[in-house]
Every structure is written in C-alpha cells, then in structure tokens.
Design a protein around this motif. Structure first.
Motif, PDB file in Angstrom:
ATOM      1  N   GLY A   1      -3.891 -74.544 -20.120  1.00 46.47           N
ATOM      2  CA  GLY A   1      -5.147 -74.739 -19.411  1.00 46.47           C
ATOM      3  C   GLY A   1      -6.213 -75.418 -20.260  1.00 46.47           C
ATOM      4  O   GLY A   1      -6.818 -76.412 -19.832  1.00 46.47           O
ATOM      5  N   PRO A   2      -6.475 -74.905 -21.465  1.00 46.33           N
ATOM      6  CA  PRO A   2      -7.485 -75.556 -22.311  1.00 46.33           C
ATOM      7  C   PRO A   2      -7.127 -76.997 -22.663  1.00 46.33           C
ATOM      8  O   PRO A   2      -8.000 -77.866 -22.705  1.00 46.33           O
ATOM      9  N   GLU A   3      -5.844 -77.260 -22.903  1.00 51.92           N
ATOM     10  CA  GLU A   3      -5.426 -78.631 -23.209  1.00 51.92           C
ATOM     11  C   GLU A   3      -5.657 -79.550 -22.007  1.00 51.92           C
ATOM     12  O   GLU A   3      -6.092 -80.696 -22.166  1.00 51.92           O
ATOM     13  N   LEU A   4      -5.365 -79.034 -20.817  1.00 53.70           N
ATOM     14  CA  LEU A   4      -5.577 -79.830 -19.609  1.00 53.70           C
ATOM     15  C   LEU A   4      -7.056 -80.118 -19.408  1.00 53.70           C
ATOM     16  O   LEU A   4      -7.444 -81.245 -19.078  1.00 53.70           O
ATOM     17  N   GLY A   5      -7.883 -79.102 -19.613  1.00 53.05           N
ATOM     18  CA  GLY A   5      -9.324 -79.305 -19.491  1.00 53.05           C
ATOM     19  C   GLY A   5      -9.822 -80.381 -20.448  1.00 53.05           C
ATOM     20  O   GLY A   5     -10.621 -81.244 -20.082  1.00 53.05           O
TER      21      GLY A   5
ATOM     22  N   ASP B   1     -14.130 -89.768 -19.936  1.00 54.21           N
ATOM     23  CA  ASP B   1     -14.886 -90.569 -20.906  1.00 54.21           C
ATOM     24  C   ASP B   1     -14.268 -91.940 -21.146  1.00 54.21           C
ATOM     25  O   ASP B   1     -14.801 -92.739 -21.927  1.00 54.21           O
ATOM     26  N   GLY B   2     -13.110 -92.205 -20.509  1.00 57.34           N
ATOM     27  CA  GLY B   2     -12.499 -93.515 -20.632  1.00 57.34           C
ATOM     28  C   GLY B   2     -11.338 -93.594 -21.600  1.00 57.34           C
ATOM     29  O   GLY B   2     -10.750 -94.667 -21.794  1.00 57.34           O
ATOM     30  N   ASP B   3     -10.973 -92.460 -22.223  1.00 57.66           N
ATOM     31  CA  ASP B   3      -9.846 -92.460 -23.152  1.00 57.66           C
ATOM     32  C   ASP B   3      -8.519 -92.459 -22.393  1.00 57.66           C
ATOM     33  O   ASP B   3      -8.449 -92.039 -21.232  1.00 57.66           O
ATOM     34  N   ALA B   4      -7.456 -92.883 -23.061  1.00 56.22           N
ATOM     35  CA  ALA B   4      -6.096 -92.761 -22.531  1.00 56.22           C
ATOM     36  C   ALA B   4      -5.464 -91.523 -23.172  1.00 56.22           C
ATOM     37  O   ALA B   4      -5.554 -91.335 -24.382  1.00 56.22           O
ATOM     38  N   VAL B   5      -4.835 -90.679 -22.348  1.00 61.49           N
ATOM     39  CA  VAL B   5      -4.305 -89.408 -22.832  1.00 61.49           C
ATOM     40  C   VAL B   5      -2.855 -89.248 -22.392  1.00 61.49           C
ATOM     41  O   VAL B   5      -2.542 -89.396 -21.211  1.00 61.49           O
ATOM     42  N   PHE B   6      -1.981 -88.940 -23.353  1.00 65.55           N
ATOM     43  CA  PHE B   6      -0.571 -88.729 -23.045  1.00 65.55           C
ATOM     44  C   PHE B   6      -0.046 -87.525 -23.815  1.00 65.55           C
ATOM     45  O   PHE B   6      -0.478 -87.272 -24.945  1.00 65.55           O
ATOM     46  N   SER B   7       0.893 -86.795 -23.193  1.00 65.57           N
ATOM     47  CA  SER B   7       1.654 -85.823 -23.955  1.00 65.57           C
ATOM     48  C   SER B   7       2.385 -86.595 -25.056  1.00 65.57           C
ATOM     49  O   SER B   7       2.815 -87.739 -24.838  1.00 65.57           O
ATOM     50  N   PRO B   8       2.546 -86.018 -26.254  1.00 65.90           N
ATOM     51  CA  PRO B   8       3.074 -86.769 -27.397  1.00 65.90           C
ATOM     52  C   PRO B   8       4.364 -87.535 -27.130  1.00 65.90           C
ATOM     53  O   PRO B   8       4.469 -88.712 -27.481  1.00 65.90           O
ATOM     54  N   ARG B   9       5.355 -86.913 -26.500  1.00 68.64           N
ATOM     55  CA  ARG B   9       6.636 -87.574 -26.281  1.00 68.64           C
ATOM     56  C   ARG B   9       6.506 -88.741 -25.303  1.00 68.64           C
ATOM     57  O   ARG B   9       7.236 -89.733 -25.395  1.00 68.64           O
ATOM     58  N   LEU B  10       5.571 -88.633 -24.364  1.00 69.22           N
ATOM     59  CA  LEU B  10       5.449 -89.644 -23.328  1.00 69.22           C
ATOM     60  C   LEU B  10       4.762 -90.914 -23.825  1.00 69.22           C
ATOM     61  O   LEU B  10       4.969 -91.983 -23.275  1.00 69.22           O
ATOM     62  N   ALA B  11       3.966 -90.796 -24.876  1.00 66.99           N
ATOM     63  CA  ALA B  11       3.283 -91.981 -25.396  1.00 66.99           C
ATOM     64  C   ALA B  11       4.287 -93.034 -25.848  1.00 66.99           C
ATOM     65  O   ALA B  11       4.059 -94.234 -25.695  1.00 66.99           O
ATOM     66  N   GLY B  12       5.426 -92.577 -26.371  1.00 73.67           N
ATOM     67  CA  GLY B  12       6.448 -93.514 -26.819  1.00 73.67           C
ATOM     68  C   GLY B  12       7.018 -94.328 -25.677  1.00 73.67           C
ATOM     69  O   GLY B  12       7.339 -95.517 -25.846  1.00 73.67           O
TER      70      GLY B  12
END
Length: 231
Positions: free
Chosen positions: A125-129, A137-148
C-alpha cells in the motif's frame, strides 16, 4: 484572517474489473494517504472508464491492463479513448498500470499506449501511494523487473517489435492472459482460479487462441510463446 490550507489532494480514478479488488485498494489508500489522495471515481470496463475519466478529469488513473469492452485491448483502449482529456487544472491525465500480469507484452503495450508507469499487484500500500504521487508529478515508475522490459523493447529494432505485435494483436487482452498462463504450464482449473473465470471460459479462450495463431496443441503454444520471449 484566512486559515492556511494544505496541499491539494491528487484526484484518482480506479479502473479494474474486480469490484472487490477496487474496494481493497480504496481502503488501503484511504488509510495510508492522510488526505493526499482523493478517489473520485471507479470503473470496471473500458467504456465506463472512459466516461468516468471524461467526467472527473482526474490527475491519475490507476489502470488494470485487462478489461472487458472497447476494442479488446484493455487498458490501452482506455488510454486511447481518453485522449484529449485534461485534469481540472489543465494538465495531462497520467496513467499508472496496476496489474497481476508481469508479462513483457502487457507492459510494453500499455506503455506504448501512453501509461507513465507499470507496477504489479504484489506492491504494498505505501509503495503504491508513493508511485501514484510520483506519476502525478510526471515521473515514470516501474516495478524493478518490469523496467528491463521497457528498456529492451524500446531499444530493439522497430521491425522486430512490429512482427511480435502483429501476431499478438490477433488476440484479445483476456486471450493473451490465458495464453501466457497455459504456455507456462498452468492447468485449466489453475487458470480459472487465477483469473476469476470458469473452466469452461478458459477452454473457450484456449480454443480461440489456438485457432487464431494456427496452432494445434498447448505444447505448440508453449513453443510459440517461448520463441517470442513472452513467458
């Protein structure tokens, strides 16, 4: 004397075809957001999602990639159908994909459609928030494995991506999800449990997948998916 006011909350729309999941996310975010997030709408289909986004003009849409309705492309259809909608302050509506799927083709498809990030439903929950705030804010956010997956896909030759997409485009979003699980060795009952559908529905989807891809067995399907690094 005017009382000081706090920060304006981020207006959020939840899009997922499982009502219980939406309720759980809403409860979790309400508990941890301390008024930083305001859930202003929710939807369970592509068509309803487009309506709610147009009506509410949220800052962020938390979006599942597999949804009924539209043209069979799930979350990508929601993003396309919401083109031109802005937030109430006139900025762009941001989309953050939240899905049980960690398949490369799902990640790539929704990012190509315009999502700013993709996280899986194992996120806390806190990570999702935090991810929602960053996307707003305009950032790109990915779970670590998915960024690859994203780096690999957008660094690959355009022709290679087009070839894979052309074959995947024959399948609906739900068919792709069933295909991936079957190719990974799941039994029909396990697929039904994972996707909250009946065994009969799984059988129908598998038959459709094999027909569209011109394959004759689940073993050929596994080989097809493995050759394209879809597992």
């Amino acid at each position: 004397m005017t009382e000081p006011t706090g920060p304006v909350p981020i207006r959020l729309v939840l899009v997922d075809d499982h009502r219980m999941f939406r309720s759980g996310v809403k409860a979790e975010l309400d508990e941890i957001s301390a008024g930083r997030l305001e859930i202003v709408g929710e939807a369970g289909t592509v068509d309803r999602a487009v309506e709610v986004i147009s009506e509410q003009q949220p800052d962020v849409v938390l979006l599942d990639v597999h949804l009924p309705g539209g043209n069979g492309r799930g979350g990508s259809d929601v993003i396309a159908g919401s083109a031109g909608v802005t937030t109430r302050s006139g900025g762009p509506v941001r989309f953050l994909a939240l899905s049980v799927s960690d398949a490369a083709e799902d990640v790539i498809a929704v990012i190509r459609a315009g999502a700013r990030g993709y996280v899986t439903k194992t996120i806390s929950g806190p990570e999702l928030g935090g991810a929602i705030v960053r996307v707003a804010d305009g950032d790109a956010v990915f779970s670590p494995r998915l960024a690859g997956f994203v780096l690999d896909a957008f660094g690959a030759a355009a022709g290679e991506i087009a070839e894979v997409d052309e074959e995947l485009d024959r399948l609906s979003a739900r068919e792709r999800e069933v295909m991936r699980l079957i190719a990974r060795g799941y039994q029909y009952k396990e697929v039904a449990k994972e996707l909250f559908i009946s065994v009969k529905t799984v059988e129908t989807h598998v038959s459709s997948v094999l027909r569209k891809l011109q394959l004759s067995s689940r073993h050929e399907l596994t080989a097809w998916a493995s050759a394209r690094r879809l597992l």
